[in-house]
Design a protein around this motif. Structure first.
Motif, short mmCIF file in Angstrom:
data_model
loop_
_atom_site.label_atom_id
_atom_site.label_comp_id
_atom_site.label_asym_id
_atom_site.label_seq_id
_atom_site.Cartn_x
_atom_site.Cartn_y
_atom_site.Cartn_z
N GLN A 157 -4.15 4.25 -17.33
CA GLN A 157 -5.19 3.57 -16.57
C GLN A 157 -5.35 4.18 -15.18
O GLN A 157 -6.46 4.38 -14.71
N GLN A 194 -5.56 -2.97 -9.74
CA GLN A 194 -6.54 -2.77 -8.68
C GLN A 194 -6.12 -3.43 -7.37
O GLN A 194 -6.57 -3.06 -6.29
N TYR A 195 -5.22 -4.41 -7.44
CA TYR A 195 -4.73 -5.08 -6.24
C TYR A 195 -3.55 -4.34 -5.59
O TYR A 195 -3.05 -4.77 -4.56
N PRO A 241 -3.72 -11.10 -6.95
CA PRO A 241 -4.48 -11.25 -8.20
C PRO A 241 -4.82 -12.71 -8.42
O PRO A 241 -4.17 -13.61 -7.89
N LEU A 243 -0.20 1.79 -18.10
CA LEU A 243 -0.58 1.77 -16.69
C LEU A 243 -0.80 3.19 -16.16
O LEU A 243 -1.74 3.44 -15.42
N ASP A 255 -2.21 -8.82 -17.15
CA ASP A 255 -3.48 -8.10 -17.13
C ASP A 255 -3.28 -6.82 -16.33
O ASP A 255 -3.19 -6.86 -15.10
N LEU A 256 -3.21 -5.69 -17.03
CA LEU A 256 -2.96 -4.43 -16.35
C LEU A 256 -4.09 -4.05 -15.39
O LEU A 256 -3.89 -3.24 -14.49
N ASP A 257 -5.27 -4.65 -15.56
CA ASP A 257 -6.36 -4.40 -14.62
C ASP A 257 -6.01 -4.92 -13.22
O ASP A 257 -6.63 -4.52 -12.24
N ASP A 258 -5.01 -5.79 -13.13
CA ASP A 258 -4.58 -6.28 -11.82
C ASP A 258 -4.02 -5.17 -10.93
O ASP A 258 -3.84 -5.37 -9.74
N ARG A 315 -7.36 7.52 -15.12
CA ARG A 315 -8.81 7.50 -15.35
C ARG A 315 -9.53 7.49 -14.01
O ARG A 315 -9.05 6.90 -13.04
N GLN A 372 -11.85 6.36 -11.12
CA GLN A 372 -12.20 5.01 -10.64
C GLN A 372 -13.70 4.83 -10.70
O GLN A 372 -14.46 5.71 -10.28
N GLN A 373 -14.16 3.69 -11.22
CA GLN A 373 -15.57 3.37 -11.24
C GLN A 373 -15.96 2.73 -9.92
O GLN A 373 -15.24 1.89 -9.40
#
Length: 187
Positions: free
Chosen positions: A180, A36-37, A136, A177, A31-34, A183, A185-186
């Motif tokens: 990502q 964030q860690y 994660p 990545l 999960d490339l959203d990881d 972009r 950051q929200q």
């Protein structure tokens, strides 16, 4: 009760044996959203890669074999333990997140699959985290983790039972990545 403690001790020892067999029965998807860690994300080349063997786990195994040789007649010392890890340097070419000097010393606890004997120099895109920061989430049904034995050293980001954030710089994962990270950051 003594027998139960003995069986528990053997089970605990066997659970710490990792080697090439790995600690996961199922692979969790990457999960490339990881990312964030990650505290630091860099592009660079690897040097000085080597495996740090856990002498305490090996001594415990030898002690158990010596105490109960009948149980281990055909068993040899495992090639690796979950508490073994890799240590290497990254010669940083580009910093994509966080702050990093030109040379980073890092660790990699790949208890999921066991550390490879060697890795090429790269270049790689590598996400790193402070070992005291949250890891994660556990996604695999048999996910395990062990404490970092060098708590002051950044470690390769890897969710248990998933792939490490150590990608060849030309790979699809590295390109995704990068996109990502570019972009906003929200909040």
């Amino acid at each position: 009760m003594r027998r139960l403690c003995f069986i528990f001790g053997i089970a605990l020892l066997l659970s710490s044996i990792g080697g090439r067999a790995g600690a996961c029965t199922m692979l969790a998807r990457l999960d490339l959203d990881d990312v964030q860690y990650a505290d630091v994300v860099v592009v660079g080349r690897v040097s000085g890669y080597h495996i740090v063997l856990d002498p305490i786990a090996r001594e415990r195994f030898k002690s158990l074999v010596a105490k109960h040789p009948g149980l281990w007649k055909s068993t040899k010392e495992p090639s690796g333990f979950l508490t073994d890890y890799a240590r290497f340097k990254i010669m940083v070419d580009e910093v994509l997140r966080g702050n990093a000097p030109h040379e980073l010393s890092v660790t990699w606890d790949n208890s999921t699959f066991g550390e490879p004997e060697s890795i090429p120099s790269g270049p790689f895109l590598v996400a790193l985290r402070d070992p005291s920061a949250p890891i994660p989430p556990l996604r695999g049904p048999s996910a395990t983790g062990v404490p970092n034995l060098e708590p002051g050293t950044l470690t390769v980001l890897q969710a248990p039972c998933s792939r490490a954030f150590l990608f060849e710089v030309d790979s699809q994962e590295a390109q995704l990545l990068r996109q990502q990270l570019a972009r906003p950051q929200q909040q």
